[in-house]
Design a protein around this motif. Structure first.
Motif, PDB file in Angstrom:
ATOM      1  N   ALA A 244       0.832  -1.205   0.000  1.00 45.62           N
ATOM      2  CA  ALA A 244       0.000   0.000   0.000  1.00 45.62           C
ATOM      3  C   ALA A 244       0.865   1.253   0.000  1.00 45.62           C
ATOM      4  O   ALA A 244       1.788   1.384   0.815  1.00 45.62           O
ATOM      5  CB  ALA A 244      -0.915   0.002   1.220  1.00 45.62           C
ATOM      6  N   SER A 245       0.558   2.162  -0.906  1.00 45.67           N
ATOM      7  CA  SER A 245       1.302   3.412  -1.031  1.00 45.67           C
ATOM      8  C   SER A 245       0.347   4.541  -1.379  1.00 45.67           C
ATOM      9  O   SER A 245      -0.677   4.319  -2.033  1.00 45.67           O
ATOM     10  CB  SER A 245       2.342   3.321  -2.158  1.00 45.67           C
ATOM     11  N   PRO A 246       0.695   5.765  -0.984  1.00 48.98           N
ATOM     12  CA  PRO A 246      -0.023   6.905  -1.550  1.00 48.98           C
ATOM     13  C   PRO A 246       0.496   7.198  -2.951  1.00 48.98           C
ATOM     14  O   PRO A 246       1.579   6.731  -3.335  1.00 48.98           O
ATOM     15  CB  PRO A 246       0.326   8.050  -0.586  1.00 48.98           C
ATOM     16  N   SER A 247      -0.267   7.926  -3.715  1.00 45.84           N
ATOM     17  CA  SER A 247       0.192   8.409  -5.016  1.00 45.84           C
ATOM     18  C   SER A 247      -0.346   9.822  -5.196  1.00 45.84           C
ATOM     19  O   SER A 247      -1.352  10.198  -4.595  1.00 45.84           O
ATOM     20  CB  SER A 247      -0.262   7.498  -6.156  1.00 45.84           C
ATOM     21  N   ALA A 248       0.337  10.606  -6.015  1.00 46.76           N
ATOM     22  CA  ALA A 248      -0.054  12.012  -6.165  1.00 46.76           C
ATOM     23  C   ALA A 248       0.291  12.511  -7.557  1.00 46.76           C
ATOM     24  O   ALA A 248       1.248  12.050  -8.188  1.00 46.76           O
ATOM     25  CB  ALA A 248       0.647  12.874  -5.117  1.00 46.76           C
ATOM     26  N   LYS A 249      -0.484  13.469  -8.023  1.00 45.04           N
ATOM     27  CA  LYS A 249      -0.233  14.091  -9.318  1.00 45.04           C
ATOM     28  C   LYS A 249       1.063  14.888  -9.268  1.00 45.04           C
ATOM     29  O   LYS A 249       1.321  15.625  -8.320  1.00 45.04           O
ATOM     30  CB  LYS A 249      -1.387  15.040  -9.673  1.00 45.04           C
ATOM     31  N   TYR A 250       1.882  14.753 -10.308  1.00 41.44           N
ATOM     32  CA  TYR A 250       3.101  15.561 -10.372  1.00 41.44           C
ATOM     33  C   TYR A 250       2.769  17.050 -10.445  1.00 41.44           C
ATOM     34  O   TYR A 250       3.517  17.889  -9.944  1.00 41.44           O
ATOM     35  CB  TYR A 250       3.961  15.139 -11.566  1.00 41.44           C
ATOM     36  N   GLU A 251       1.635  17.377 -11.056  1.00 45.39           N
ATOM     37  CA  GLU A 251       1.209  18.777 -11.107  1.00 45.39           C
ATOM     38  C   GLU A 251       1.070  19.353  -9.703  1.00 45.39           C
ATOM     39  O   GLU A 251       1.465  20.498  -9.431  1.00 45.39           O
ATOM     40  CB  GLU A 251      -0.120  18.885 -11.849  1.00 45.39           C
ATOM     41  N   THR A 252       0.522  18.550  -8.800  1.00 54.68           N
ATOM     42  CA  THR A 252       0.325  19.006  -7.422  1.00 54.68           C
ATOM     43  C   THR A 252       1.645  19.156  -6.690  1.00 54.68           C
ATOM     44  O   THR A 252       1.900  20.179  -6.031  1.00 54.68           O
ATOM     45  CB  THR A 252      -0.586  18.024  -6.662  1.00 54.68           C
ATOM     46  N   ILE A 253       2.516  18.145  -6.794  1.00 56.87           N
ATOM     47  CA  ILE A 253       3.754  18.201  -6.019  1.00 56.87           C
ATOM     48  C   ILE A 253       4.755  19.188  -6.614  1.00 56.87           C
ATOM     49  O   ILE A 253       5.642  19.681  -5.900  1.00 56.87           O
ATOM     50  CB  ILE A 253       4.377  16.797  -5.850  1.00 56.87           C
ATOM     51  N   GLU A 254       4.610  19.513  -7.894  1.00 56.03           N
ATOM     52  CA  GLU A 254       5.450  20.564  -8.463  1.00 56.03           C
ATOM     53  C   GLU A 254       4.982  21.942  -7.981  1.00 56.03           C
ATOM     54  O   GLU A 254       5.791  22.842  -7.737  1.00 56.03           O
ATOM     55  CB  GLU A 254       5.412  20.486  -9.992  1.00 56.03           C
ATOM     56  N   LYS A 255       3.685  22.103  -7.831  1.00 53.72           N
ATOM     57  CA  LYS A 255       3.145  23.369  -7.348  1.00 53.72           C
ATOM     58  C   LYS A 255       3.352  23.521  -5.846  1.00 53.72           C
ATOM     59  O   LYS A 255       3.634  24.621  -5.347  1.00 53.72           O
ATOM     60  CB  LYS A 255       1.659  23.463  -7.685  1.00 53.72           C
ATOM     61  N   TYR A 256       3.226  22.396  -5.116  1.00 54.39           N
ATOM     62  CA  TYR A 256       3.379  22.407  -3.659  1.00 54.39           C
ATOM     63  C   TYR A 256       4.391  21.338  -3.262  1.00 54.39           C
ATOM     64  O   TYR A 256       4.023  20.232  -2.872  1.00 54.39           O
ATOM     65  CB  TYR A 256       2.038  22.129  -2.981  1.00 54.39           C
ATOM     66  N   PRO A 257       5.696  21.619  -3.346  1.00 53.51           N
ATOM     67  CA  PRO A 257       6.724  20.609  -3.050  1.00 53.51           C
ATOM     68  C   PRO A 257       6.613  20.023  -1.648  1.00 53.51           C
ATOM     69  O   PRO A 257       7.023  18.879  -1.427  1.00 53.51           O
ATOM     70  CB  PRO A 257       8.033  21.388  -3.220  1.00 53.51           C
ATOM     71  N   ILE A 258       6.042  20.763  -0.716  1.00 54.81           N
ATOM     72  CA  ILE A 258       5.925  20.231   0.643  1.00 54.81           C
ATOM     73  C   ILE A 258       5.012  19.011   0.687  1.00 54.81           C
ATOM     74  O   ILE A 258       5.163  18.140   1.552  1.00 54.81           O
ATOM     75  CB  ILE A 258       5.426  21.328   1.616  1.00 54.81           C
ATOM     76  N   VAL A 259       4.064  18.899  -0.241  1.00 55.70           N
ATOM     77  CA  VAL A 259       3.208  17.711  -0.304  1.00 55.70           C
ATOM     78  C   VAL A 259       4.055  16.475  -0.563  1.00 55.70           C
ATOM     79  O   VAL A 259       3.847  15.416   0.035  1.00 55.70           O
ATOM     80  CB  VAL A 259       2.117  17.884  -1.383  1.00 55.70           C
ATOM     81  N   ASP A 260       5.036  16.602  -1.438  1.00 55.68           N
ATOM     82  CA  ASP A 260       5.950  15.499  -1.726  1.00 55.68           C
ATOM     83  C   ASP A 260       6.703  15.096  -0.466  1.00 55.68           C
ATOM     84  O   ASP A 260       6.821  13.908  -0.144  1.00 55.68           O
ATOM     85  CB  ASP A 260       6.927  15.933  -2.821  1.00 55.68           C
ATOM     86  N   GLU A 261       7.182  16.072   0.284  1.00 49.47           N
ATOM     87  CA  GLU A 261       7.940  15.793   1.499  1.00 49.47           C
ATOM     88  C   GLU A 261       7.055  15.152   2.570  1.00 49.47           C
ATOM     89  O   GLU A 261       7.499  14.255   3.297  1.00 49.47           O
ATOM     90  CB  GLU A 261       8.562  17.085   2.026  1.00 49.47           C
ATOM     91  N   ILE A 262       5.825  15.585   2.662  1.00 46.42           N
ATOM     92  CA  ILE A 262       4.901  15.021   3.641  1.00 46.42           C
ATOM     93  C   ILE A 262       4.639  13.549   3.346  1.00 46.42           C
ATOM     94  O   ILE A 262       4.680  12.700   4.248  1.00 46.42           O
ATOM     95  CB  ILE A 262       3.576  15.811   3.638  1.00 46.42           C
ATOM     96  N   LEU A 263       4.376  13.220   2.099  1.00 49.21           N
ATOM     97  CA  LEU A 263       4.087  11.827   1.743  1.00 49.21           C
ATOM     98  C   LEU A 263       5.315  10.943   1.935  1.00 49.21           C
ATOM     99  O   LEU A 263       5.192   9.767   2.319  1.00 49.21           O
ATOM    100  CB  LEU A 263       3.574  11.751   0.308  1.00 49.21           C
ATOM    101  N   LEU A 264       6.504  11.490   1.710  1.00 49.48           N
ATOM    102  CA  LEU A 264       7.719  10.714   1.929  1.00 49.48           C
ATOM    103  C   LEU A 264       7.945  10.415   3.408  1.00 49.48           C
ATOM    104  O   LEU A 264       8.560   9.406   3.755  1.00 49.48           O
ATOM    105  CB  LEU A 264       8.931  11.458   1.345  1.00 49.48           C
TER     106      LEU A 264
END
Length: 316
Positions: A244-264
Motif C-alpha cells: 500500500a502506497s499513496p500516489s499524487a499528481k506531479y502537477e500538485t507536487i510541483e506546485k506544492y513541493p511540501i506535499v511530496d515531502e509530507i508523503l515521503l
C-alpha cells in the motif's frame, strides 16, 4: 496485539472535519491551496485518507479534504487524472499493475513496484510513493469451525470440498484480468459450487453468519480477528504483491513541493499489525476513521522526527 487496548479505550468524540462527496468533485486547486485526497469506501482507505489529511494540516496552512466512497481503484485513479483529486490515499501495487496499467501480474515485489512507478509516470503523470509499510493482499477466509472440520490451511486444501461451497468475492475481482477469477481457476484448478459477487465490506458478515462458506477479503481487515476467521495461505503464489502506497499528481507536487515531502515522511510508518489494529478499532468499536487517524498521528507526534524534516504549523 499489544497496542489494541490503547486504541480500544479511545472514546468517541465529535470531530468536525472537512469532507467532500462526489458532487463536490472538480473544484480544482485554489490559489490558497486546496489538497483533495481520494479514497475508496473501505475502512482502511478512509483511515489512510485522514492520516494524509492530518499530515497536510499539521505541516502546512493549506486546506485539505477527503473525498470518500469512490467505488473502485479505477475511479480513484481517474479522479487524479481528471483533476478531481490531487492525492490517492492508498494505491495497492498489484491492483495498480493489473487494473490501472493493464499489465500482467508480477510476483516479485521490487519488480512490481518498479513497473507501477514507471507506468504511473509515463501513462498518468502520477508519482507512486514508497509503501506505508504494509501489504493488504486478497485473502480467502473461512470460519475457524470450517477450517478445523476440514483441516484447511491453504487455498489448495479447498480442492476436495469446493464443489459444495458458496463463495462471496469482491465485485471487481470477478472481471479483473491477470489476478482475477478466471486466472484463479486456471492456477488452482477447482471451482466453487456458486460464486456471488459482493461489495467487499459485506463479505466478512456473510461468512461469519454462514450465508457464505468462504469469502475473498483483505488481509489487513480488523474483522478477521474480531470474527475469528482463518486466512488461507496462497500456497501457489497466485496473488501479486499488494503493498500500500499513496500516489499524487506531479502537477500538485510541483506546485506544492511540501506535499511530496509530507508523503515521503510516511514511508514505512504503518506496519501490517498496526494497520490491522487501526481497522479493528474503527470497525469493532464504531469509532470514526477520522478519529482513529487523528489519535494515531498524535500518538506518533505526526512523525516530526522522521526525514525529511519539516516545521509543523500547529494545525489539527
Amino acid at each position: 496485539m499489544n497496542r489494541m487496548s490503547k486504541y480500544g479505550l479511545l472514546t468517541v468524540s465529535t470531530l468536525f472535519l472537512t469532507a467532500c462527496s462526489l458532487p463536490g468533485l472538480g473544484t480544482g486547486i485554489s490559489d490558497e491551496g486546496n489538497i483533495r485526497i481520494a479514497t475508496q469506501s473501505s475502512t482502511e482507505m478512509v483511515i489512510l485518507g485522514y492520516i494524509v489529511e492530518g499530515m497536510v494540516n499539521h505541516y502546512t496552512d493549506m486546506n485539505s479534504e477527503v473525498i470518500q466512497n469512490l467505488g473502485s481503484s479505477t475511479m480513484v485513479n481517474q479522479a487524479l487524472v481528471g483533476n478531481d483529486a490531487d492525492i490517492a490515499a492508498a494505491t495497492y501495487t498489484g491492483t495498480a499493475l493489473t487494473g490501472d496499467l493493464g499489465m500482467s501480474p508480477i510476483t516479485d515485489p521490487d519488480e512490481a513496484r518498479a513497473a507501477v512507478t514507471k507506468g504511473f509516470l509515463e501513462q498518468y503523470n502520477i508519482k507512486y510513493y514508497p509503501s506505508y509499510g504494509f501489504e493488504n493482499t486478497y485473502a480467502f477466509l473461512v470460519t475457524s469451525e470450517l477450517a478445523e472440520e476440514h483441516d484447511l490451511v491453504t487455498i489448495s486444501d479447498l480442492t476436495s470440498i469446493a464443489d459444495d461451497l458458496t463463495a462471496g468475492v469482491d465485485n471487481s475481482w470477478m472481471e479483473r484480468e491477470g489476478d482475477g477469477y478466471r486466472a484463479f481457476l486456471e492456477t488452482y484448478d477447482f471451482e466453487f459450487d456458486t460464486v456471488y459477487p459482493m461489495e467487499i465490506g459485506l463479505v466478512y458478515d456473510a461468512v461469519q453468519s454462514g450465508d457464505m462458506d468462504v469469502v475473498l477479503g483483505y488481509s489487513t481487515d480488523g474483522r478477521i480477528a474480531s470474527y475469528d476467521l482463518v486466512f488461507l495461505e496462497d500456497d501457489l503464489n497466485f496473488f501479486p504483491p499488494y503493498d500500500a502506497s499513496p500516489s499524487a499528481k506531479y502537477e500538485t507536487i510541483e506546485k506544492y513541493p511540501i506535499v511530496d515531502e509530507i508523503l515521503l515522511k510516511l514511508e514505512g510508518k504503518i506496519e501490517t499489525d498496526v494497520m490491522q489494529e487501526l481497522n479493528f478499532t474503527a470497525d469493532e468499536y464504531l469509532i470514526e476513521p477520522a478519529t482513529v487517524a487523528r489519535k494515531f498521528l498524535e500518538a506518533n507526534n505526526y512523525f516530526e522526527d522522521s526525514e525529511p524534516y519539516l516545521e509543523p504549523v500547529g494545525g489539527e
